[in-house]
Design an enzyme around this catalytic site. Structure first.
Site, mmCIF file in Angstrom:
data_model
loop_
_atom_site.group_PDB
_atom_site.id
_atom_site.type_symbol
_atom_site.label_atom_id
_atom_site.label_comp_id
_atom_site.label_asym_id
_atom_site.label_seq_id
_atom_site.Cartn_x
_atom_site.Cartn_y
_atom_site.Cartn_z
ATOM 1 N N SER A 173 5.416 -9.165 -2.036
ATOM 2 C CA SER A 173 6.246 -8.133 -2.671
ATOM 3 C C SER A 173 7.105 -7.374 -1.677
ATOM 4 O O SER A 173 7.720 -6.378 -2.039
ATOM 5 C CB SER A 173 5.325 -7.148 -3.406
ATOM 6 O OG SER A 173 4.275 -6.756 -2.532
ATOM 7 N N THR A 188 4.858 -1.999 -3.007
ATOM 8 C CA THR A 188 5.663 -1.558 -1.864
ATOM 9 C C THR A 188 4.778 -1.320 -0.656
ATOM 10 O O THR A 188 3.664 -0.820 -0.809
ATOM 11 C CB THR A 188 6.327 -0.206 -2.210
ATOM 12 O OG1 THR A 188 7.046 -0.374 -3.406
ATOM 13 C CG2 THR A 188 7.218 0.296 -1.092
ATOM 14 N N THR A 210 10.376 -2.923 -0.057
ATOM 15 C CA THR A 210 9.873 -3.800 -1.116
ATOM 16 C C THR A 210 10.977 -4.719 -1.628
ATOM 17 O O THR A 210 12.161 -4.388 -1.519
ATOM 18 C CB THR A 210 9.324 -2.963 -2.303
ATOM 19 O OG1 THR A 210 8.808 -3.833 -3.301
ATOM 20 C CG2 THR A 210 10.403 -2.103 -2.940
ATOM 21 N N ARG A 221 18.475 -4.013 -10.534
ATOM 22 C CA ARG A 221 17.439 -2.998 -10.809
ATOM 23 C C ARG A 221 16.983 -2.363 -9.485
ATOM 24 O O ARG A 221 16.725 -3.054 -8.502
ATOM 25 C CB ARG A 221 16.252 -3.658 -11.506
ATOM 26 C CG ARG A 221 15.090 -2.706 -11.810
ATOM 27 C CD ARG A 221 14.000 -2.764 -10.760
ATOM 28 N NE ARG A 221 12.810 -2.013 -11.139
ATOM 29 C CZ ARG A 221 11.810 -1.742 -10.322
ATOM 30 N NH1 ARG A 221 11.833 -2.151 -9.078
ATOM 31 N NH2 ARG A 221 10.761 -1.060 -10.741
ATOM 32 N N VAL A 222 16.882 -1.062 -9.474
ATOM 33 C CA VAL A 222 16.398 -0.347 -8.298
ATOM 34 C C VAL A 222 15.179 0.463 -8.713
ATOM 35 O O VAL A 222 15.202 1.136 -9.754
ATOM 36 C CB VAL A 222 17.492 0.584 -7.725
ATOM 37 C CG1 VAL A 222 16.939 1.456 -6.612
ATOM 38 C CG2 VAL A 222 18.677 -0.244 -7.218
ATOM 39 N N GLY A 223 14.122 0.394 -7.911
ATOM 40 C CA GLY A 223 12.898 1.123 -8.233
ATOM 41 C C GLY A 223 12.813 2.446 -7.492
ATOM 42 O O GLY A 223 13.828 3.022 -7.074
ATOM 43 N N ASP A 224 11.598 2.924 -7.334
ATOM 44 C CA ASP A 224 11.371 4.214 -6.680
ATOM 45 C C ASP A 224 11.566 4.164 -5.165
ATOM 46 O O ASP A 224 11.940 5.167 -4.550
ATOM 47 C CB ASP A 224 9.935 4.689 -6.968
ATOM 48 C CG ASP A 224 8.896 3.645 -6.540
ATOM 49 O OD1 ASP A 224 9.127 2.441 -6.763
ATOM 50 O OD2 ASP A 224 7.853 4.036 -5.983
ATOM 51 N N THR A 281 3.595 3.661 -4.492
ATOM 52 C CA THR A 281 3.685 2.231 -4.779
ATOM 53 C C THR A 281 3.173 2.000 -6.201
ATOM 54 O O THR A 281 2.311 2.728 -6.680
ATOM 55 C CB THR A 281 2.898 1.387 -3.755
ATOM 56 O OG1 THR A 281 2.929 0.017 -4.157
ATOM 57 C CG2 THR A 281 1.452 1.819 -3.621
ATOM 58 N N GLY A 282 3.743 1.004 -6.852
ATOM 59 C CA GLY A 282 3.363 0.734 -8.239
ATOM 60 C C GLY A 282 4.614 0.584 -9.080
ATOM 61 O O GLY A 282 5.655 0.111 -8.599
ATOM 62 N N GLY A 330 7.724 1.424 -10.214
ATOM 63 C CA GLY A 330 8.792 2.334 -9.804
ATOM 64 C C GLY A 330 9.582 2.894 -10.958
ATOM 65 O O GLY A 330 10.143 3.995 -10.861
HETATM 66 N N1 GLY Z 1 7.403 0.405 -6.515
HETATM 67 C C1 GLY Z 1 8.324 -0.629 -6.304
HETATM 68 C C2 GLY Z 1 9.168 -0.936 -7.453
HETATM 69 O O1 GLY Z 1 8.812 -0.698 -8.602
HETATM 70 O O2 GLY Z 1 10.239 -1.444 -7.221
#
Ligand code: GLY
Length: 286
Positions: free
Chosen positions: A49, A149, A167, A177-180, A200-201, A203
């Site tokens: 990941s 992450t 990540t 798509r962009v996460g946290d 992490t998890g 996002g």
């Molecule tokens: N926590 C990483 C993501 O959801 O992209």
């Protein structure tokens, strides 16, 4: 003189904190410890990941998210949806140190990486490519909830605290798509006076609550790192009891050197390096 310490998310964060610890114990800076520590996970094709080994988006393209924050200066550098790059944390650091902006995305991030000598490289490992082909063949239309992450927090002997994360994001996500992780305050936050945190998890949930900033603010109000992490999880559950099984996890480090983690999973492992050595610790859901 502060006691140096490094902590990182997940069991795969252990080799990263070991590398960070080598740098810190030689008198190195927290920023170097965070970047070089995260590089270890980014270059490991077995970490599914992060970096080379991470999973592509739904179009089969690797899009990386990474960010770094310096708790002394509050300088930040962030990249999102960066293509053709195995070590996005190094580009994020370059953004923080050599770019007049704080966050670059997609083609703009790629262009900037090239000005820093980061030429295009294939970041899709053979294993990830095979997994993607199987996902396509299965006729899956949805992203997979695999989005672990690496977040790494380090404090050096000068008391400087740095947070970083990297990540490939949610596996088979929608392109763009962009996460946290690259969002300052959500995926990470650092302030020498109050501490640092990283998440992490999932996002798409974490970014709604600025969880890293919240954890740091709890520490600023006097909570230990462990209590701060727990209070973030409790806040989320108070607001959304129906989401009690979301994948949400975080780590935190206080300027006093205490550290903590909390999770909505049954168990959440994380790596620690300090004067007692390098190890994996686990917190359970509280
Ligand atoms: N926590 C990483 C993501 O959801 O992209």
């Amino acid at each position: 003189m502060s006691e140096s310490i490094a902590i990182a998310t997940w069991e795969f964060g252990v080799p990263s904190v070991r590398r960070a610890g080598e740098i810190l114990s030689a008198g190195g800076a927290a920023m170097d410890a965070v970047e070089k520590g995260i590089n270890v996970a980014e270059l490991d094709p077995e970490v599914p990941s992060v970096g080379f080994g991470g999973m592509p988006n739904a179009a089969g393209v690797m899009e990386m998210d990474a960010a770094v924050m310096d708790g002394r200066t509050h300088a930040v550098g962030s990249v999102a949806a960066l293509k053709d790059c195995k070590m996005p944390i190094s580009v994020a650091r370059a953004v923080s140190e050599k770019c007049r902006h704080s966050m670059l995305v997609s083609n703009g991030a790629r262009q900037f990486a090239e000005t820093q000598g980061v030429t295009r490289e294939n970041a899709l490992s053979e294993k990830a490519s095979e997994k993607y082909q199987r996902w396509l063949a299965d006729g899956n239309a949805k992203p997979e909830f695999m989005h672990d992450t690496i977040g790494l927090l380090a404090m050096d002997s000068s008391g400087d605290i740095v947070a970083g994360c990297s990540t490939s994001g949610m596996a088979f996500k929608h392109p763009g798509r962009v996460g946290d992780s690259p969002l300052i305050g959500s995926g990470l936050y650092a302030d020498n006076a109050a501490g640092a945190a990283a998440t992490t998890g999932n996002g798409d949930e974490i970014l709604k609550f600025c969880m890293s900033f919240l954890a740091v603010e709890f520490m600023r109000s006097g909570e230990t790192a462990m209590a701060a992490c727990r209070k973030v999880i409790e806040r989320f559950i108070q607001m959304h009891p129906e989401k009690e099984n979301e994948d949400i996890n975080l780590i935190a480090l206080s300027p006093k050197g205490d550290y903590g983690a909390a999770t909505l999973r049954k168990k959440f492992p994380f790596g620690v390096w300090d004067d007692e050595g390098c190890r994996c610790e686990t917190v359970t859901r509280h």
